[in-house]
Design an enzyme around this catalytic site. Sequence first.
Site, PDB file in Angstrom:
ATOM      1  N   ALA A 155       0.854  -1.273  -0.075  1.00 47.14           N
ATOM      2  CA  ALA A 155      -0.067  -0.043  -0.085  1.00 47.14           C
ATOM      3  C   ALA A 155       0.663   1.256  -0.153  1.00 47.14           C
ATOM      4  O   ALA A 155       0.516   2.331  -0.402  1.00 47.14           O
ATOM      5  CB  ALA A 155      -1.054  -0.194   1.190  1.00 47.14           C
ATOM      6  N   GLY A 184      -0.039   3.682  -2.679  1.00 48.20           N
ATOM      7  CA  GLY A 184      -0.183   5.280  -2.457  1.00 48.20           C
ATOM      8  C   GLY A 184       1.237   5.780  -2.225  1.00 48.20           C
ATOM      9  O   GLY A 184       2.097   5.044  -2.163  1.00 48.20           O
ATOM     10  N   ASN A 338       4.094   7.840   3.578  1.00 48.56           N
ATOM     11  CA  ASN A 338       3.053   7.461   2.570  1.00 48.56           C
ATOM     12  C   ASN A 338       1.799   8.474   2.764  1.00 48.56           C
ATOM     13  O   ASN A 338       1.809   9.471   3.738  1.00 48.56           O
ATOM     14  CB  ASN A 338       2.553   5.957   2.938  1.00 48.56           C
ATOM     15  CG  ASN A 338       1.962   5.966   4.293  1.00 48.56           C
ATOM     16  OD1 ASN A 338       2.015   6.671   5.268  1.00 48.56           O
ATOM     17  ND2 ASN A 338       0.908   5.025   4.325  1.00 48.56           N
ATOM     18  N   PRO A 339       0.604   8.383   2.104  1.00 46.05           N
ATOM     19  CA  PRO A 339      -0.347   9.312   1.883  1.00 46.05           C
ATOM     20  C   PRO A 339      -1.315   9.434   3.096  1.00 46.05           C
ATOM     21  O   PRO A 339      -1.317  10.553   3.585  1.00 46.05           O
ATOM     22  CB  PRO A 339      -1.240   8.701   0.902  1.00 46.05           C
ATOM     23  CG  PRO A 339      -0.481   7.680   0.106  1.00 46.05           C
ATOM     24  CD  PRO A 339       0.483   7.063   0.903  1.00 46.05           C
ATOM     25  N   CYS A 340      -1.304   8.639   4.076  1.00 48.31           N
ATOM     26  CA  CYS A 340      -2.044   8.909   5.141  1.00 48.31           C
ATOM     27  C   CYS A 340      -1.118   9.102   6.270  1.00 48.31           C
ATOM     28  O   CYS A 340      -1.770   9.320   7.379  1.00 48.31           O
ATOM     29  CB  CYS A 340      -3.030   7.684   5.650  1.00 48.31           C
ATOM     30  SG  CYS A 340      -4.030   7.437   4.043  1.00 48.31           S
ATOM     31  N   GLY A 341       0.219   9.125   6.378  1.00 50.28           N
ATOM     32  CA  GLY A 341       1.064   9.469   7.393  1.00 50.28           C
ATOM     33  C   GLY A 341       1.651   8.342   8.143  1.00 50.28           C
ATOM     34  O   GLY A 341       2.322   8.723   9.040  1.00 50.28           O
ATOM     35  N   GLU A 342       1.149   7.304   8.147  1.00 50.84           N
ATOM     36  CA  GLU A 342       1.463   6.323   9.117  1.00 50.84           C
ATOM     37  C   GLU A 342       2.628   5.435   8.742  1.00 50.84           C
ATOM     38  O   GLU A 342       3.156   4.672   9.712  1.00 50.84           O
ATOM     39  CB  GLU A 342       0.362   5.297   9.538  1.00 50.84           C
ATOM     40  CG  GLU A 342      -0.150   4.131   8.222  1.00 50.84           C
ATOM     41  CD  GLU A 342      -0.758   4.797   7.132  1.00 50.84           C
ATOM     42  OE1 GLU A 342      -0.862   5.923   6.993  1.00 50.84           O
ATOM     43  OE2 GLU A 342      -1.262   4.049   6.227  1.00 50.84           O
ATOM     44  N   PRO A 484      -4.995   3.581   8.707  1.00 46.73           N
ATOM     45  CA  PRO A 484      -6.357   3.949   8.820  1.00 46.73           C
ATOM     46  C   PRO A 484      -7.396   2.816   8.410  1.00 46.73           C
ATOM     47  O   PRO A 484      -8.505   2.985   9.136  1.00 46.73           O
ATOM     48  CB  PRO A 484      -6.478   4.873   7.409  1.00 46.73           C
ATOM     49  CG  PRO A 484      -5.129   4.930   6.697  1.00 46.73           C
ATOM     50  CD  PRO A 484      -4.132   4.241   7.502  1.00 46.73           C
ATOM     51  N   GLY A 486      -9.203   2.100   6.123  1.00 43.65           N
ATOM     52  CA  GLY A 486     -10.435   2.788   5.359  1.00 43.65           C
ATOM     53  C   GLY A 486     -11.430   1.655   4.964  1.00 43.65           C
ATOM     54  O   GLY A 486     -12.488   1.643   5.031  1.00 43.65           O
ATOM     55  N   THR A 487     -10.784   0.929   4.039  1.00 41.24           N
ATOM     56  CA  THR A 487     -11.601  -0.146   3.212  1.00 41.24           C
ATOM     57  C   THR A 487     -11.644  -1.450   4.012  1.00 41.24           C
ATOM     58  O   THR A 487     -12.860  -2.116   4.127  1.00 41.24           O
ATOM     59  CB  THR A 487     -10.836  -0.496   1.852  1.00 41.24           C
ATOM     60  OG1 THR A 487     -10.545   0.918   1.383  1.00 41.24           O
ATOM     61  CG2 THR A 487     -11.989  -1.159   0.972  1.00 41.24           C
ATOM     62  N   ILE A 488     -10.725  -1.794   4.391  1.00 40.94           N
ATOM     63  CA  ILE A 488     -10.594  -3.252   5.380  1.00 40.94           C
ATOM     64  C   ILE A 488     -11.241  -3.474   6.344  1.00 40.94           C
ATOM     65  O   ILE A 488     -11.930  -4.345   6.743  1.00 40.94           O
ATOM     66  CB  ILE A 488      -8.970  -3.808   5.455  1.00 40.94           C
ATOM     67  CG1 ILE A 488      -8.113  -3.033   6.263  1.00 40.94           C
ATOM     68  CG2 ILE A 488      -8.387  -4.097   3.920  1.00 40.94           C
ATOM     69  CD1 ILE A 488      -6.959  -3.619   6.562  1.00 40.94           C
TER      70      ILE A 488
HETATM   71  P1  ADP Z   1      -6.981  -0.393   3.155  1.00 36.11           P
HETATM   72  O1  ADP Z   1      -8.201  -0.372   3.895  1.00 36.11           O
HETATM   73  O2  ADP Z   1      -7.508  -0.062   1.824  1.00 36.11           O
HETATM   74  O3  ADP Z   1      -6.332  -1.555   3.330  1.00 36.11           O
HETATM   75  P2  ADP Z   1      -5.998   1.906   4.367  1.00 36.11           P
HETATM   76  O4  ADP Z   1      -7.054   3.057   4.368  1.00 36.11           O
HETATM   77  O5  ADP Z   1      -5.562   1.404   5.584  1.00 36.11           O
HETATM   78  O6  ADP Z   1      -6.050   1.207   3.215  1.00 36.11           O
HETATM   79  O7  ADP Z   1      -4.578   2.787   3.871  1.00 36.11           O
HETATM   80  C1  ADP Z   1      -3.359   2.448   4.122  1.00 36.11           C
HETATM   81  C2  ADP Z   1      -2.334   2.895   2.935  1.00 36.11           C
HETATM   82  O8  ADP Z   1      -2.681   2.558   1.715  1.00 36.11           O
HETATM   83  C3  ADP Z   1      -2.547   4.491   2.907  1.00 36.11           C
HETATM   84  O9  ADP Z   1      -1.659   5.176   3.824  1.00 36.11           O
HETATM   85  C4  ADP Z   1      -2.075   4.635   1.475  1.00 36.11           C
HETATM   86  O10 ADP Z   1      -0.501   4.695   1.446  1.00 36.11           O
HETATM   87  C5  ADP Z   1      -2.707   3.596   0.750  1.00 36.11           C
HETATM   88  N1  ADP Z   1      -3.850   3.948  -0.026  1.00 36.11           N
HETATM   89  C6  ADP Z   1      -5.175   4.083   0.791  1.00 36.11           C
HETATM   90  N2  ADP Z   1      -6.188   4.333   0.002  1.00 36.11           N
HETATM   91  C7  ADP Z   1      -5.467   4.720  -1.429  1.00 36.11           C
HETATM   92  C8  ADP Z   1      -5.682   5.200  -2.554  1.00 36.11           C
HETATM   93  N3  ADP Z   1      -7.075   5.417  -3.049  1.00 36.11           N
HETATM   94  N4  ADP Z   1      -4.875   5.172  -3.212  1.00 36.11           N
HETATM   95  C9  ADP Z   1      -3.564   4.909  -3.365  1.00 36.11           C
HETATM   96  N5  ADP Z   1      -3.142   4.275  -2.225  1.00 36.11           N
HETATM   97  C10 ADP Z   1      -4.198   4.299  -1.277  1.00 36.11           C
END
Ligand code: ADP
Length: 635
Positions: A155, A184, A338-342, A484, A486-488
């Site tokens: 990711a 990302g 990375n994008p969300c900073g973690e 974060p 977000g999706t999982i």
């Molecule tokens: P997921 O739940 O989809 O696994 P997270 O919300 O935990 O993802 O995000 C983890 C990392 O995945 C983010 O910090 C970023 O590096 C990458 N990521 C999340 N969403 C996107 C996106 N739309 N495009 C590209 N990378 C993403």
Amino acid sequence: RDEKERLGVKDDLKLSINAVKTLEARYLLKDEEGKIIETPGQMFRRVAIHVGIVELLYDYMKFQKKGIVAENGKKIPVSGIIPTQMEVLKRAFTHLVNEEQLTGTFEEFMNFVQTKPTTAMDTIDKYEQIMRNLEYVPNSPTMMNAGARLGQLSACFVLPVPDSIEDIFDALKYQAMIHKSGGGTGFSFSRLRAKDDLVGSTKGVASGPVSFMKIFDITTDVIKQGGKRRGANMGILKFDHPDIMDFIMSKDSENTILSNFNISVGMTDEFFEKLDADDYIELRNPRTGKTVNRIKARTMWETIINKAWQTADPGLIFLDEINKRNPVKNIADIEATNPCGEQPLLPYESCNLGSINLSKFVKDGEVDYERLREVIRLSTRFLDDVVDANKFPVDKIEEMTRKTRKIGLGYMGFADMLLMLGIPYNSGAALEMGEKVMSFLQEESHMESERLAEERFVFPGWYGSTYQEQGIKMRNSTTTTIAPTGTISIIANCSSSIEPLFALAFVRHVLNGQELMEINRHFENALKNKNIFSEDLMHEVARTGNLHEIDVDPEIKKVFVTAHEIDPEWHVLMQATFQRYCDSGVSKTINLPSDASPDDIAKAYRLAKDLHCKGITVYRDQSKVQQVLYSGTKS
Ligand code: ADP
């Protein structure tokens, strides 16, 4: 059930409807005509096999080192290994031979697989089980791409942006390739010369970092990750870059400019010393190192705070804190996340993440640490296998990632766990719980990485690392990250990451004017247990999403607090608590109510610095026009 069938998903795992919708849209494999060809259970099997197949190589390594494998292992029929799995094996074999961790030829290895029972199948079955149970879920690219053509499983990526046109456009190309595969990207633009600085070859003047960021933003718009999702970026500029004020002001509350970027100012301790002394910051030309301008630290600070109040950007990243805890300083300093900073990463480094769903580990009002330990061990091993099973989009990234073998195991469902234990998020007991589960994760995953180093080898960059200095053998230079999710977390049907609940109940407007009430299941259970559940009450709660102005049982009111009701201090304290036991970073949004003042934001930013966080992001309710998550009734 009708809805699931309409989507063409045969749900063999009894997932939530939102989970099924998400899987249908992006994760389940489809045939050429777009018809879904696997069930969610089969998806997890596919992932388990494509990751776990590299266990065969480690069994072979054991065989080469000790002449034995497993006493009661199983034989994997070579004829059952499909071409994409064979490709994973061949690629990983070549790398391990190049790294001098394995010797011999691939044919010899296949001969071994044919003749000796191994433990690989057992491990694959266990990987499948923890995912089917929704105890553990890997990051999105692993589920989308394992066994598919791209095969890119990570990711998080960080790309360097050196100060030349050739290098900038190389970075742009790498960004496109990473986004295409679902990852990302994070960038530090601090090396780029300032706007209006000289350009030697043409005697013209430079455009500066913010202009270049716009090209990266547009590339992101154009490359839609295989039609699956649009990419995401982090842009970082150091506080002493001459263009820093342009950078701080670069985003707008309509989110039309740099909309695919989160931005953060790269801070060091020097900034805060100057701020406290009410001194000036010298802005230095990155090309010559000479001071070209100066600005009062306080002016910069106030601009940052006001902008964050208006638009949620910029956040801060604390580079000194990050580099103090960088275990592989011998390789490079860290300039970006990375994008969300973690996930702070070295230039060209990538990291694969996975998260454990804490809501699955509460049994009869207690945390089942025994099972949690098992799942931590298995998922640490899983993530280490991902490093080998991965197909990297760029050679330089492959090289750096294999050198450090960073993995990021974290948690989701923490708020669910607190609710199940009757602990309010904004309480000392919640911080204690956070400390307990996070230190447990840190300790157990480190122990597993040490065991893996014993069984396999240390990560190649270990020589010269702080781990070598301490005499600790590790397979991975980091093991923990709070993502974060977000999706999982939607797939696992749990609260996201370590965040509190956003709303207890809300009305979702669906097609043809229908309304669907969604109620948090722990909230519903708690009310039903007390015999105070009613439709009317739910409609009342759904108006704001919280119990703030509702007259209900005080115990329920205390435990079921939501993100905006929690003081920002508690948010920061929780982030700092998890950070204390986390190798990489913690994704956390410090949520503030819409009537919060800039001063509230200043306090949160300062507290994060003082409590040794690695970065901070705030979000004031309604500060962005297109808000993704609303609490309460919205269409
Ligand atoms: P997921 O739940 O989809 O696994 P997270 O919300 O935990 O993802 O995000 C983890 C990392 O995945 C983010 O910090 C970023 O590096 C990458 N990521 C999340 N969403 C996107 C996106 N739309 N495009 C590209 N990378 C993403």
